[in-house]
Design a protein around this motif. Sequence first.
Motif, PDB file in Angstrom:
ATOM      1  N   SER A  57       5.275  -4.831   9.941  1.00  0.00           N
ATOM      2  CA  SER A  57       4.228  -5.789  10.308  1.00  0.00           C
ATOM      3  C   SER A  57       4.261  -5.890  11.831  1.00  0.00           C
ATOM      4  O   SER A  57       5.089  -5.259  12.489  1.00  0.00           O
ATOM      5  N   ALA A  58       3.381  -6.694  12.396  1.00  0.00           N
ATOM      6  CA  ALA A  58       3.360  -6.863  13.850  1.00  0.00           C
ATOM      7  C   ALA A  58       4.648  -7.515  14.350  1.00  0.00           C
ATOM      8  O   ALA A  58       5.062  -7.291  15.482  1.00  0.00           O
ATOM      9  N   GLN A  59       5.301  -8.291  13.502  1.00  0.00           N
ATOM     10  CA  GLN A  59       6.486  -9.037  13.912  1.00  0.00           C
ATOM     11  C   GLN A  59       7.800  -8.286  13.693  1.00  0.00           C
ATOM     12  O   GLN A  59       8.765  -8.516  14.416  1.00  0.00           O
ATOM     13  N   GLY A 105       2.060  -2.357   6.853  1.00  0.00           N
ATOM     14  CA  GLY A 105       1.820  -0.991   6.421  1.00  0.00           C
ATOM     15  C   GLY A 105       3.082  -0.425   5.792  1.00  0.00           C
ATOM     16  O   GLY A 105       4.169  -1.010   5.907  1.00  0.00           O
ATOM     17  N   LEU A 106       2.949   0.702   5.116  1.00  0.00           N
ATOM     18  CA  LEU A 106       4.070   1.365   4.457  1.00  0.00           C
ATOM     19  C   LEU A 106       4.094   2.814   4.901  1.00  0.00           C
ATOM     20  O   LEU A 106       3.080   3.507   4.830  1.00  0.00           O
ATOM     21  N   HIS A 107       5.264   3.272   5.373  1.00  0.00           N
ATOM     22  CA  HIS A 107       5.425   4.638   5.870  1.00  0.00           C
ATOM     23  C   HIS A 107       6.583   5.294   5.123  1.00  0.00           C
ATOM     24  O   HIS A 107       7.657   4.698   4.994  1.00  0.00           O
ATOM     25  N   ARG A 123      -0.444  11.156  -1.136  1.00  0.00           N
ATOM     26  CA  ARG A 123      -0.201   9.912  -1.866  1.00  0.00           C
ATOM     27  C   ARG A 123      -0.672  10.031  -3.312  1.00  0.00           C
ATOM     28  O   ARG A 123      -1.608  10.772  -3.605  1.00  0.00           O
ATOM     29  N   SER A 124      -0.051   9.232  -4.158  1.00  0.00           N
ATOM     30  CA  SER A 124      -0.476   9.115  -5.550  1.00  0.00           C
ATOM     31  C   SER A 124      -0.008   7.764  -6.052  1.00  0.00           C
ATOM     32  O   SER A 124       1.009   7.246  -5.588  1.00  0.00           O
ATOM     33  N   GLU A 150       1.491   7.593   4.762  1.00  0.00           N
ATOM     34  CA  GLU A 150       1.567   6.137   4.870  1.00  0.00           C
ATOM     35  C   GLU A 150       0.371   5.459   4.243  1.00  0.00           C
ATOM     36  O   GLU A 150      -0.648   6.086   3.979  1.00  0.00           O
ATOM     37  N   LEU A 151       0.558   4.176   3.999  1.00  0.00           N
ATOM     38  CA  LEU A 151      -0.542   3.290   3.660  1.00  0.00           C
ATOM     39  C   LEU A 151      -0.802   2.510   4.933  1.00  0.00           C
ATOM     40  O   LEU A 151       0.086   1.791   5.418  1.00  0.00           O
ATOM     41  N   ASP A 152      -1.978   2.665   5.493  1.00  0.00           N
ATOM     42  CA  ASP A 152      -2.307   1.990   6.747  1.00  0.00           C
ATOM     43  C   ASP A 152      -2.130   0.490   6.618  1.00  0.00           C
ATOM     44  O   ASP A 152      -2.141  -0.067   5.518  1.00  0.00           O
ATOM     45  N   GLU A 153      -2.031  -0.151   7.756  1.00  0.00           N
ATOM     46  CA  GLU A 153      -1.876  -1.603   7.785  1.00  0.00           C
ATOM     47  C   GLU A 153      -2.997  -2.261   6.984  1.00  0.00           C
ATOM     48  O   GLU A 153      -4.158  -1.876   7.080  1.00  0.00           O
ATOM     49  N   HIS A 154      -2.618  -3.254   6.180  1.00  0.00           N
ATOM     50  CA  HIS A 154      -3.577  -3.946   5.323  1.00  0.00           C
ATOM     51  C   HIS A 154      -3.107  -5.381   5.114  1.00  0.00           C
ATOM     52  O   HIS A 154      -1.961  -5.718   5.396  1.00  0.00           O
ATOM     53  N   GLU A 155      -4.007  -6.205   4.601  1.00  0.00           N
ATOM     54  CA  GLU A 155      -3.668  -7.603   4.331  1.00  0.00           C
ATOM     55  C   GLU A 155      -2.686  -7.674   3.168  1.00  0.00           C
ATOM     56  O   GLU A 155      -2.697  -6.826   2.281  1.00  0.00           O
TER      57      GLU A 155
END
Length: 114
Positions: free
Chosen positions: A72-74, A93-95, A24-25, A49-54
């Motif tokens: 997201s969870a949904q 999150g972002l993958h 990542r960068s 990825e960027l792990d799940e976050h608020e």
Amino acid sequence: MNKVSLTSLAREQLEAARAASSGRSAHTVYGGHEHSLRQTLIALTAGSELDEHESPGEATLQVLHGRVRVASAQAHWEGSTGDHIVIPQSRHGLHALDDSAVLLTVVKSVGPHV
């Protein structure tokens, strides 16, 4: 006035992401903690990825290069070059499905009332 080539910046950040152990960068294109508008170019190698976050507030993601999945969870949304995704107001999150560069735009309240 300030002009930035997002194409060149995406290429530079992808090179940096490929050299980083995290894959990542990121580079702030505009704004910062003192601004309500912040734009950050994020580069991810395939599989990173960027792990799940608020949710950081109102936000959008513009895919400049590659393919990504926002989940997201949904639900989840996939985007490829040229796509614009509204970020959910929930944890997400972002993958990176491919080597990718995205422009994250966030608007949040700043100032003494925060």
